[in-house]
Motif scaffolding. Structure first.
Motif, PDB file in Angstrom:
ATOM      1  N   SER A 110      14.163  30.548  60.090  1.00 55.20           N
ATOM      2  CA  SER A 110      12.828  30.216  59.602  1.00 55.20           C
ATOM      3  C   SER A 110      11.855  31.365  59.847  1.00 55.20           C
ATOM      4  O   SER A 110      11.004  31.670  59.009  1.00 55.20           O
ATOM      5  CB  SER A 110      12.324  28.938  60.278  1.00 55.20           C
ATOM      6  OG  SER A 110      11.042  28.582  59.800  1.00 55.20           O
ATOM      7  N   LYS A 176       6.247  27.184  54.072  1.00 57.48           N
ATOM      8  CA  LYS A 176       5.420  26.488  55.056  1.00 57.48           C
ATOM      9  C   LYS A 176       6.024  25.197  55.585  1.00 57.48           C
ATOM     10  O   LYS A 176       5.584  24.684  56.625  1.00 57.48           O
ATOM     11  CB  LYS A 176       4.038  26.189  54.468  1.00 57.48           C
ATOM     12  CG  LYS A 176       4.040  25.378  53.180  1.00 57.48           C
ATOM     13  CD  LYS A 176       2.628  25.229  52.665  1.00 57.48           C
ATOM     14  CE  LYS A 176       2.565  24.542  51.300  1.00 57.48           C
ATOM     15  NZ  LYS A 176       2.994  25.428  50.214  1.00 57.48           N
ATOM     16  N   TYR A 177       7.040  24.658  54.922  1.00 60.89           N
ATOM     17  CA  TYR A 177       7.614  23.383  55.363  1.00 60.89           C
ATOM     18  C   TYR A 177       8.790  23.531  56.323  1.00 60.89           C
ATOM     19  O   TYR A 177       9.202  22.550  56.942  1.00 60.89           O
ATOM     20  CB  TYR A 177       8.060  22.561  54.150  1.00 60.89           C
ATOM     21  CG  TYR A 177       6.900  22.072  53.317  1.00 60.89           C
ATOM     22  CD1 TYR A 177       6.087  21.030  53.757  1.00 60.89           C
ATOM     23  CD2 TYR A 177       6.606  22.664  52.092  1.00 60.89           C
ATOM     24  CE1 TYR A 177       5.017  20.587  52.994  1.00 60.89           C
ATOM     25  CE2 TYR A 177       5.531  22.227  51.329  1.00 60.89           C
ATOM     26  CZ  TYR A 177       4.743  21.200  51.782  1.00 60.89           C
ATOM     27  OH  TYR A 177       3.678  20.766  51.027  1.00 60.89           O
ATOM     28  N   HIS A 178       9.329  24.730  56.460  1.00 56.29           N
ATOM     29  CA  HIS A 178      10.518  24.896  57.297  1.00 56.29           C
ATOM     30  C   HIS A 178      10.283  24.454  58.736  1.00 56.29           C
ATOM     31  O   HIS A 178      11.077  23.702  59.308  1.00 56.29           O
ATOM     32  CB  HIS A 178      10.988  26.355  57.268  1.00 56.29           C
ATOM     33  CG  HIS A 178      11.630  26.738  55.978  1.00 56.29           C
ATOM     34  ND1 HIS A 178      12.209  27.974  55.763  1.00 56.29           N
ATOM     35  CD2 HIS A 178      11.800  26.058  54.811  1.00 56.29           C
ATOM     36  CE1 HIS A 178      12.707  28.028  54.536  1.00 56.29           C
ATOM     37  NE2 HIS A 178      12.460  26.884  53.936  1.00 56.29           N
ATOM     38  N   LEU A 180       8.014  22.499  59.867  1.00 58.29           N
ATOM     39  CA  LEU A 180       7.742  21.062  59.912  1.00 58.29           C
ATOM     40  C   LEU A 180       9.041  20.253  59.883  1.00 58.29           C
ATOM     41  O   LEU A 180       9.167  19.227  60.559  1.00 58.29           O
ATOM     42  CB  LEU A 180       6.836  20.657  58.747  1.00 58.29           C
ATOM     43  CG  LEU A 180       5.415  21.226  58.773  1.00 58.29           C
ATOM     44  CD1 LEU A 180       4.692  20.902  57.470  1.00 58.29           C
ATOM     45  CD2 LEU A 180       4.641  20.665  59.967  1.00 58.29           C
ATOM     46  N   ILE A 181      10.003  20.725  59.100  1.00 58.00           N
ATOM     47  CA  ILE A 181      11.316  20.064  59.058  1.00 58.00           C
ATOM     48  C   ILE A 181      11.966  20.107  60.436  1.00 58.00           C
ATOM     49  O   ILE A 181      12.458  19.096  60.949  1.00 58.00           O
ATOM     50  CB  ILE A 181      12.231  20.758  58.022  1.00 58.00           C
ATOM     51  CG1 ILE A 181      11.690  20.575  56.599  1.00 58.00           C
ATOM     52  CG2 ILE A 181      13.662  20.210  58.119  1.00 58.00           C
ATOM     53  CD1 ILE A 181      12.372  21.470  55.573  1.00 58.00           C
ATOM     54  N   ASP A 192      10.408  11.664  58.424  1.00 58.52           N
ATOM     55  CA  ASP A 192       9.483  12.799  58.303  1.00 58.52           C
ATOM     56  C   ASP A 192      10.235  14.066  57.930  1.00 58.52           C
ATOM     57  O   ASP A 192       9.764  14.865  57.108  1.00 58.52           O
ATOM     58  CB  ASP A 192       8.726  13.018  59.619  1.00 58.52           C
ATOM     59  CG  ASP A 192       7.637  11.982  59.844  1.00 58.52           C
ATOM     60  OD1 ASP A 192       7.260  11.294  58.871  1.00 58.52           O
ATOM     61  OD2 ASP A 192       7.165  11.853  60.983  1.00 58.52           O
ATOM     62  N   HIS A 195      11.016  13.838  54.348  1.00 61.92           N
ATOM     63  CA  HIS A 195       9.776  14.033  53.580  1.00 61.92           C
ATOM     64  C   HIS A 195       9.448  15.514  53.444  1.00 61.92           C
ATOM     65  O   HIS A 195       9.162  16.001  52.342  1.00 61.92           O
ATOM     66  CB  HIS A 195       8.619  13.299  54.253  1.00 61.92           C
ATOM     67  CG  HIS A 195       7.279  13.671  53.714  1.00 61.92           C
ATOM     68  ND1 HIS A 195       6.814  13.230  52.478  1.00 61.92           N
ATOM     69  CD2 HIS A 195       6.283  14.465  54.226  1.00 61.92           C
ATOM     70  CE1 HIS A 195       5.608  13.736  52.257  1.00 61.92           C
ATOM     71  NE2 HIS A 195       5.272  14.479  53.296  1.00 61.92           N
ATOM     72  N   TYR A 196       9.504  16.254  54.552  1.00 62.95           N
ATOM     73  CA  TYR A 196       9.153  17.672  54.508  1.00 62.95           C
ATOM     74  C   TYR A 196      10.191  18.486  53.737  1.00 62.95           C
ATOM     75  O   TYR A 196       9.841  19.463  53.057  1.00 62.95           O
ATOM     76  CB  TYR A 196       8.997  18.221  55.924  1.00 62.95           C
ATOM     77  CG  TYR A 196       7.782  17.689  56.650  1.00 62.95           C
ATOM     78  CD1 TYR A 196       6.526  17.719  56.047  1.00 62.95           C
ATOM     79  CD2 TYR A 196       7.892  17.148  57.935  1.00 62.95           C
ATOM     80  CE1 TYR A 196       5.411  17.219  56.705  1.00 62.95           C
ATOM     81  CE2 TYR A 196       6.776  16.657  58.594  1.00 62.95           C
ATOM     82  CZ  TYR A 196       5.542  16.691  57.976  1.00 62.95           C
ATOM     83  OH  TYR A 196       4.434  16.205  58.628  1.00 62.95           O
ATOM     84  N   GLU A 199       9.314  17.940  50.163  1.00 66.03           N
ATOM     85  CA  GLU A 199       8.128  18.723  49.827  1.00 66.03           C
ATOM     86  C   GLU A 199       8.477  20.199  49.648  1.00 66.03           C
ATOM     87  O   GLU A 199       7.950  20.875  48.766  1.00 66.03           O
ATOM     88  CB  GLU A 199       7.073  18.567  50.924  1.00 66.03           C
ATOM     89  CG  GLU A 199       6.412  17.200  50.982  1.00 66.03           C
ATOM     90  CD  GLU A 199       5.607  16.905  49.726  1.00 66.03           C
ATOM     91  OE1 GLU A 199       4.712  17.697  49.397  1.00 66.03           O
ATOM     92  OE2 GLU A 199       5.897  15.882  49.065  1.00 66.03           O
ATOM     93  N   ASP A 200       9.370  20.686  50.505  1.00 65.64           N
ATOM     94  CA  ASP A 200       9.801  22.078  50.407  1.00 65.64           C
ATOM     95  C   ASP A 200      10.484  22.342  49.064  1.00 65.64           C
ATOM     96  O   ASP A 200      10.214  23.351  48.399  1.00 65.64           O
ATOM     97  CB  ASP A 200      10.753  22.397  51.562  1.00 65.64           C
ATOM     98  CG  ASP A 200      11.157  23.860  51.591  1.00 65.64           C
ATOM     99  OD1 ASP A 200      10.263  24.718  51.517  1.00 65.64           O
ATOM    100  OD2 ASP A 200      12.363  24.136  51.690  1.00 65.64           O
ATOM    101  N   ASP A 203       8.118  22.242  46.175  1.00 64.97           N
ATOM    102  CA  ASP A 203       7.202  23.386  46.209  1.00 64.97           C
ATOM    103  C   ASP A 203       7.808  24.637  45.574  1.00 64.97           C
ATOM    104  O   ASP A 203       7.169  25.671  45.540  1.00 64.97           O
ATOM    105  CB  ASP A 203       6.818  23.696  47.667  1.00 64.97           C
ATOM    106  CG  ASP A 203       5.544  24.508  47.770  1.00 64.97           C
ATOM    107  OD1 ASP A 203       4.582  24.189  47.045  1.00 64.97           O
ATOM    108  OD2 ASP A 203       5.511  25.460  48.557  1.00 64.97           O
TER     109      ASP A 203
END
Length: 209
Positions: A110, A176-178, A180-181, A192, A195-196, A199-200, A203
């Protein structure tokens, strides 16, 4: 690492030229032009072009040459839907067995994704490595091979559809989602993390617009 033979050199070079949009969608590539470019004999040139045809990158047009197959926005959507099912499904299967050692490796990948670089292809490779490593937690080598193939095709599609936007590509924002995952996995919050991850994937490419 073994030295590449002439066929492999030509194969990689032509593929990279497609990724970089040197060869555009529907453009015709000829054996003669590649012989002149590389100075190799016809045999390795033809072998490389034939392999690219088998993989759906080129189309052989008799007495004309090899056409770069065009990918569409619809193709991209189908590939993203496939990735969504594959990656979220595998994460659900292996979620309870993920170790801290595995997460530390993903942390490293990441970080590479977010590093400052103007090389968009380098960035894409880091991103691909992250997603394949995440998928590999499920222990399914076949799935990892299929994901790599899909992501290579997505890269080619993006290069064709948005070749004029490379200079505006916002590399750090695209990843930006890495983190968060990974945070969600560490905190044992499966939904969650899913979800992330979604979203990734949703995106994909939007940071360049």
């Amino acid at each position: 690492m073994s030295k590449k033979n002439l066929k492999e050199i030509v194969y990689d070079s032509v593929l990279n030229s497609i990724y970089s949009s040197e060869y555009r969608a529907n453009e015709i590539i000829t054996e003669t032009s590649l012989i002149q470019k590389y100075g190799y004999s016809k045999s390795p040139i033809r072998e490389a072009l034939t392999a690219l045809c088998h993989e759906g990158v080129l189309k052989n047009i008799p007495r004309c040459g090899y056409q770069v197959i065009a990918l569409t926005s619809e193709d991209v959507q189908k590939m993203l839907e496939y990735r969504m099912v594959l990656e979220t499904g595998m994460l659900r299967l292996c979620f309870d067995t993920i170790t801290e050692k595995q997460l530390l490796h993903l942390d490293e990948l990441s970080s590479l994704c977010s590093k400052n670089t103007e090389d968009v292809m380098e960035h894409w490779i880091y991103n691909m490595d992250f997603h394949i490593a995440l998928l590999s937690l499920g222990g399914n080598d076949y799935a990892c091979t299929q994901l790599k193939s899909c992501m290579n095709m997505l890269w080619r599609a993006y290069a064709q559809l948005h070749w004029n936007k490379w200079s505006h590509y916002n590399i750090p924002a695209d990843m930006k989602y890495h983190d968060l995952i990974l945070d969600a996995i560490r905190q044992k919050r499966l939904e969650d993390a899913i979800h992330y991850l979604k979203e990734d994937l949703n995106d994909f490419g939007t940071s360049s617009s």
